[in-house]
Scaffold this motif. Structure first.
Motif, PDB file in Angstrom:
ATOM      1  N   MET A   1       0.842  -1.174   0.000  1.00  0.00           N
ATOM      2  CA  MET A   1       0.000   0.000   0.000  1.00  0.00           C
ATOM      3  C   MET A   1       0.889   1.239   0.000  1.00  0.00           C
ATOM      4  O   MET A   1       1.764   1.370   0.826  1.00  0.00           O
ATOM      5  N   ARG A   2       0.642   2.122  -0.942  1.00  0.00           N
ATOM      6  CA  ARG A   2       1.440   3.339  -1.053  1.00  0.00           C
ATOM      7  C   ARG A   2       0.923   4.393  -0.089  1.00  0.00           C
ATOM      8  O   ARG A   2      -0.241   4.751  -0.090  1.00  0.00           O
ATOM      9  N   ALA A   3       1.814   4.917   0.716  1.00  0.00           N
ATOM     10  CA  ALA A   3       1.438   5.906   1.731  1.00  0.00           C
ATOM     11  C   ALA A   3       0.983   7.222   1.104  1.00  0.00           C
ATOM     12  O   ALA A   3       0.194   7.947   1.694  1.00  0.00           O
ATOM     13  N   GLY A   4       1.448   7.546  -0.097  1.00  0.00           N
ATOM     14  CA  GLY A   4       1.086   8.805  -0.737  1.00  0.00           C
ATOM     15  C   GLY A   4      -0.393   8.944  -1.007  1.00  0.00           C
ATOM     16  O   GLY A   4      -0.936  10.039  -1.039  1.00  0.00           O
ATOM     17  N   LYS A   5      -1.091   7.845  -1.224  1.00  0.00           N
ATOM     18  CA  LYS A   5      -2.527   7.891  -1.474  1.00  0.00           C
ATOM     19  C   LYS A   5      -3.339   8.073  -0.194  1.00  0.00           C
ATOM     20  O   LYS A   5      -4.489   8.455  -0.237  1.00  0.00           O
ATOM     21  N   LEU A   6      -2.753   7.756   0.933  1.00  0.00           N
ATOM     22  CA  LEU A   6      -3.456   7.882   2.211  1.00  0.00           C
ATOM     23  C   LEU A   6      -3.323   9.321   2.703  1.00  0.00           C
ATOM     24  O   LEU A   6      -2.555   9.623   3.599  1.00  0.00           O
ATOM     25  N   ASP A   7      -4.119  10.207   2.112  1.00  0.00           N
ATOM     26  CA  ASP A   7      -3.945  11.632   2.372  1.00  0.00           C
ATOM     27  C   ASP A   7      -5.089  12.293   3.143  1.00  0.00           C
ATOM     28  O   ASP A   7      -5.099  13.494   3.332  1.00  0.00           O
ATOM     29  N   LYS A   8      -6.052  11.510   3.600  1.00  0.00           N
ATOM     30  CA  LYS A   8      -7.171  12.059   4.367  1.00  0.00           C
ATOM     31  C   LYS A   8      -7.115  11.526   5.800  1.00  0.00           C
ATOM     32  O   LYS A   8      -6.921  10.336   6.026  1.00  0.00           O
ATOM     33  N   LYS A   9      -7.305  12.408   6.765  1.00  0.00           N
ATOM     34  CA  LYS A   9      -7.331  11.999   8.171  1.00  0.00           C
ATOM     35  C   LYS A   9      -8.716  11.435   8.479  1.00  0.00           C
ATOM     36  O   LYS A   9      -9.715  12.127   8.346  1.00  0.00           O
ATOM     37  N   VAL A  10      -8.752  10.150   8.870  1.00  0.00           N
ATOM     38  CA  VAL A  10      -9.999   9.439   9.126  1.00  0.00           C
ATOM     39  C   VAL A  10     -10.088   9.144  10.620  1.00  0.00           C
ATOM     40  O   VAL A  10      -9.195   8.516  11.185  1.00  0.00           O
ATOM     41  N   VAL A  11     -11.154   9.604  11.243  1.00  0.00           N
ATOM     42  CA  VAL A  11     -11.393   9.324  12.661  1.00  0.00           C
ATOM     43  C   VAL A  11     -12.475   8.253  12.730  1.00  0.00           C
ATOM     44  O   VAL A  11     -13.603   8.476  12.285  1.00  0.00           O
ATOM     45  N   ILE A  12     -12.114   7.080  13.250  1.00  0.00           N
ATOM     46  CA  ILE A  12     -13.067   5.984  13.391  1.00  0.00           C
ATOM     47  C   ILE A  12     -13.620   6.048  14.809  1.00  0.00           C
ATOM     48  O   ILE A  12     -12.863   6.112  15.777  1.00  0.00           O
ATOM     49  N   LYS A  13     -14.956   6.041  14.904  1.00  0.00           N
ATOM     50  CA  LYS A  13     -15.603   6.164  16.211  1.00  0.00           C
ATOM     51  C   LYS A  13     -16.512   4.972  16.467  1.00  0.00           C
ATOM     52  O   LYS A  13     -17.072   4.391  15.543  1.00  0.00           O
ATOM     53  N   GLN A  14     -16.635   4.642  17.764  1.00  0.00           N
ATOM     54  CA  GLN A  14     -17.535   3.570  18.171  1.00  0.00           C
ATOM     55  C   GLN A  14     -18.621   4.127  19.079  1.00  0.00           C
ATOM     56  O   GLN A  14     -18.397   5.083  19.816  1.00  0.00           O
ATOM     57  N   LYS A  15     -19.790   3.510  19.011  1.00  0.00           N
ATOM     58  CA  LYS A  15     -20.941   3.959  19.784  1.00  0.00           C
ATOM     59  C   LYS A  15     -20.779   3.563  21.246  1.00  0.00           C
ATOM     60  O   LYS A  15     -20.346   2.461  21.558  1.00  0.00           O
ATOM     61  N   GLN A  16     -21.116   4.490  22.134  1.00  0.00           N
ATOM     62  CA  GLN A  16     -21.122   4.219  23.560  1.00  0.00           C
ATOM     63  C   GLN A  16     -22.432   4.719  24.147  1.00  0.00           C
ATOM     64  O   GLN A  16     -22.907   5.791  23.784  1.00  0.00           O
ATOM     65  N   VAL A  17     -22.994   3.917  25.039  1.00  0.00           N
ATOM     66  CA  VAL A  17     -24.212   4.309  25.724  1.00  0.00           C
ATOM     67  C   VAL A  17     -23.823   4.803  27.112  1.00  0.00           C
ATOM     68  O   VAL A  17     -23.140   4.108  27.861  1.00  0.00           O
ATOM     69  N   VAL A  18     -24.248   6.018  27.432  1.00  0.00           N
ATOM     70  CA  VAL A  18     -23.902   6.650  28.702  1.00  0.00           C
ATOM     71  C   VAL A  18     -25.196   6.916  29.464  1.00  0.00           C
ATOM     72  O   VAL A  18     -26.188   7.359  28.877  1.00  0.00           O
ATOM     73  N   ARG A  19     -25.180   6.660  30.755  1.00  0.00           N
ATOM     74  CA  ARG A  19     -26.342   6.947  31.603  1.00  0.00           C
ATOM     75  C   ARG A  19     -26.077   8.226  32.405  1.00  0.00           C
ATOM     76  O   ARG A  19     -25.006   8.395  32.957  1.00  0.00           O
ATOM     77  N   ASP A  20     -27.088   9.065  32.464  1.00  0.00           N
ATOM     78  CA  ASP A  20     -26.959  10.272  33.278  1.00  0.00           C
ATOM     79  C   ASP A  20     -27.395   9.974  34.718  1.00  0.00           C
ATOM     80  O   ASP A  20     -27.722   8.834  35.060  1.00  0.00           O
ATOM     81  N   SER A  21     -27.428  10.982  35.558  1.00  0.00           N
ATOM     82  CA  SER A  21     -27.752  10.787  36.976  1.00  0.00           C
ATOM     83  C   SER A  21     -29.195  10.335  37.192  1.00  0.00           C
ATOM     84  O   SER A  21     -29.514   9.803  38.250  1.00  0.00           O
TER      85      SER A  21
END
Length: 103
Positions: A1-21
């Protein structure tokens, strides 16, 4: 894989369930990984649904292999959000994230 083509910053996120008070659940997205990728729109379809025009775009995001990436996650490139539908290429060198752009 050529590094030159990887030119976009990609943020991978996962879902989290949070409970409030009060015990109410809310969904948040936590950063799973930040990687560099190559983004390519593969197709776009236009159709009318419920009197509104929808334009789903299938996008391939190509990244270096990152263990643990799942279809339940999403990718963000700047302000654009992509729902990951499939993770292909488990050769431990590169991966293709087949996504649909979220409007």
């Amino acid at each position: 894989m050529r590094a030159g083509k990887l030119d976009k910053k990609v943020v991978i996120k996962q879902k989290q369930v949070v409970r409030d008070s009060f015990g109410q659940e809310s969904i948040t997205w936590a950063v799973f990984a930040t990687v560099w990728g190559d983004v390519k729109d593969l197709s776009g379809k236009e159709y009318v649904a419920a009197a509104a025009v929808k334009n789903p775009v299938t996008t391939e995001i190509r990244i270096r292999y990152t263990a643990g990436v799942l279809p339940a996650m999403r990718a963000e490139i700047g302000a654009v959000v992509y729902n990951i539908k499939a993770v292909l290429g488990q050769d431990r060198v590169s991966q293709q994230l087949m996504c649909e752009r979220q409007d």
